[in-house]
Enzyme design. Sequence first.
Site, short mmCIF file in Angstrom:
data_model
loop_
_atom_site.label_atom_id
_atom_site.label_comp_id
_atom_site.label_asym_id
_atom_site.label_seq_id
_atom_site.Cartn_x
_atom_site.Cartn_y
_atom_site.Cartn_z
N CYS A 151 71.00 22.72 2.95
CA CYS A 151 70.30 21.46 2.68
C CYS A 151 69.09 21.30 3.60
CB CYS A 151 71.27 20.29 2.84
SG CYS A 151 70.49 18.66 2.70
N CYS A 172 68.80 17.70 5.12
CA CYS A 172 69.81 17.53 6.18
C CYS A 172 69.28 18.04 7.51
CB CYS A 172 71.09 18.27 5.81
SG CYS A 172 71.85 17.72 4.27
#
Length: 221
Positions: free
Chosen positions: A142, A145
């Site tokens: 991700c 993230c």
Amino acid sequence: RAGGGAQARLKGVPQHLRCSFASARMALTRPPLAAAEAGAVAAARPARRGPGRGRVGRTSRAVLRPLVLLGLAVVSALLSSHGATLFAGARFSVGGRLRHLSQVARHAVQMCEGEAFIDDAIKASAEAGPAVLVLSFSTTWCGPCKLMDPKVAQLSDNFDGKARFIKIVGDKDPDGMQLMKRYGVRSVPQYHVYKGGNKVAAISGAKYDELLATLQEHASA
């Protein structure tokens, strides 16, 4: 008559030698060029380099080459000394900041140790301090993230003693995928905020301002 005698004498001479003899005879009998015509011919000829010019050019290059190399060596030495100090300072500054953030992330944000670990953390938010718990869901692939991780680490430092942060990496941590299914996490990053054992907020996406406002509301009191 003289021409006829010459031809008679050349009867036994091969043809190519006859042509050479004729050309030489014409060159000897050609009248000299006038002064003006001779000057025009001389002007039309390309000027030839003097016998000493090549040696002068080679000498100049031989003298200049060591000077150029010396100058380059001096510049290189200056750059290596001052530049190394400058870049070392920049590396120290940036490296110190990164080490600080990594230490904050390592000590303030805990890593998931399994479902039982998360259950105990939620229970502890109701029975013991701190009262606020933040579950940070993410994955190894991700991108958002990774952008949020330093900010979340800074938040954990700012709310030290008031909020507890646990990071759950779905495709890496123990029971990570089971926890994401259990809490209905279908997109990352996602942040679940608990207070006193109850979920008070679920923030989906890299919404730092919303996460900050939630913490200010529940963890500042």
